[in-house]
Enzyme design. Structure first.
Site, PDB file in Angstrom:
ATOM      1  N   CYS A  97       0.804  -1.219   0.000  1.00 14.80           N
ATOM      2  CA  CYS A  97       0.000   0.000   0.000  1.00 14.80           C
ATOM      3  C   CYS A  97       0.842   1.276   0.000  1.00 14.80           C
ATOM      4  O   CYS A  97       1.404   1.623  -1.036  1.00 14.80           O
ATOM      5  CB  CYS A  97      -1.002  -0.055   1.156  1.00 14.80           C
ATOM      6  N   HIS A 198      -3.440  -5.621   2.452  1.00 13.81           N
ATOM      7  CA  HIS A 198      -3.090  -5.755   3.864  1.00 13.81           C
ATOM      8  C   HIS A 198      -3.756  -7.037   4.337  1.00 13.81           C
ATOM      9  O   HIS A 198      -4.252  -7.827   3.559  1.00 13.81           O
ATOM     10  CB  HIS A 198      -3.684  -4.599   4.688  1.00 13.81           C
TER      11      HIS A 198
HETATM   12  N1  GLN Z   1      -2.350   6.846   1.948  1.00 17.31           N
HETATM   13  C1  GLN Z   1      -2.486   5.899   0.894  1.00 17.31           C
HETATM   14  C2  GLN Z   1      -3.854   5.875   0.234  1.00 17.31           C
HETATM   15  O1  GLN Z   1      -4.843   6.142   0.878  1.00 17.31           O
HETATM   16  C3  GLN Z   1      -2.076   4.508   1.388  1.00 17.31           C
HETATM   17  C4  GLN Z   1      -2.948   3.976   2.480  1.00 17.31           C
HETATM   18  C5  GLN Z   1      -2.465   2.666   3.051  1.00 17.31           C
HETATM   19  O2  GLN Z   1      -1.263   2.365   3.117  1.00 17.31           O
HETATM   20  N2  GLN Z   1      -3.418   1.894   3.535  1.00 17.31           N
HETATM   21  O3  GLN Z   1      -3.950   5.578  -0.932  1.00 17.31           O
END
Ligand code: GLN
Length: 253
Positions: A97, A198
């Site tokens: 992510c 995740h």
């Molecule tokens: N901030 C990023 C997004 O919202 C990644 C979020 C995350 O790592 N869950 O796309």
């Protein structure tokens, strides 16, 4: 054959570790140790002097936009050369992510701030109008995984687009994946893997964890890993698959 050592570098372990991404490190550690493989874990935080010269697996977890803003300059100043060298030597990278987004050319936050990425992989990320939140199932194609599916949980507003010729990690069966438009999820470029999954990812996808360990240690050190009994792990995988797809993942290759 001397016993190999799995040397894991955990990038920004304090700054970027949401949705239990650290569980990926635990899974890699336990699955290696259960095979008699020694594991060394090094947390690599902000600041100069990152030594990745002997790391064979680099992990970078997810983070909110604010976490990404905190680390992106540091990553470009102090980490990118070491990561690039590690990739050239064949080290495995798993980035989830927020970490995945920063491997690319650029990441534009939800507020419209453009953060230059490390440009290690030809991809870029722009903000989407909605957040993609929920369980996701993807199907990998040529990684040789059985089952071919990976299950996880995504939560991101960023929309990622791969450059021409880059292979995704898999095809989305349910969920948004890279951008909710082209059915791609993640990237698999040499030994560099980026993904929005995740979960954390590896506890429910033990077959993928083993692929990462095998590639990190290299065929000469390890060959194929001795199989483990993965009843609970695959029950967890199948329960997500059944909930999301309405059917279990096929365990035929
Ligand atoms: N901030 C990023 C997004 O919202 C990644 C979020 C995350 O790592 N869950 O796309």
């Amino acid at each position: 054959m001397t016993t190999p050592t799995l040397r894991i570098a955990h990038l920004y372990a304090d700054e970027m570790n949401i949705y239990g991404d650290r569980g990926n490190i635990l899974t890699l550690t336990k699955r290696a140790e259960w095979r008699g493989i020694t594991v060394e874990i090094r947390a690599v935080g902000r600041g100069p002097g990152a030594d990745l010269s002997d790391a064979n697996l680099i992990f970078w977890g997810g983070g909110q936009d604010s976490d990404q803003e905190l680390v992106f300059k540091d990553a470009a100043a102090h980490k990118v050369t070491a990561i690039r060298r590690a990739i050239e030597r064949g080290a495995v990278v798993l980035a989830v992510c927020g970490g995945y987004q920063l491997l690319g050319e650029s990441y534009v936050t939800a507020e419209g701030k453009k953060l230059p990425g490390l440009a290690l992989v030809d991809l870029h990320t722009i903000p989407g109008v909605k957040r993609n939140i929920g369980n996701i199932v993807i199907e990998t194609s040529d990684l040789g995984l059985t089952p071919k599916t990976l299950v996880g949980f995504e939560n991101h507003s960023g929309k990622t687009y791969l450059g021409p010729g880059l292979r995704p990690l898999g095809r989305v069966l349910r969920g948004a994946g890279n951008n909710g438009e082209d059915q791609t999820e993640g990237v698999a470029d040499r030994n560099v893997f980026g993904t929005y999954l995740h979960g954390s990812l590896l506890p429910k996808n033990p077959h993928f964890a083993d692929l990462l360990i095998e590639r990190a240690l290299g065929p000469r050190a390890i060959g194929r890993l001795v199989p483990l009994v993965d009843i609970e792990e695959m029950q967890a995988h199948q329960s997500v698959s059944e909930r999301v797809l309405g059917r279990p993942a096929s365990t035929r290759s």
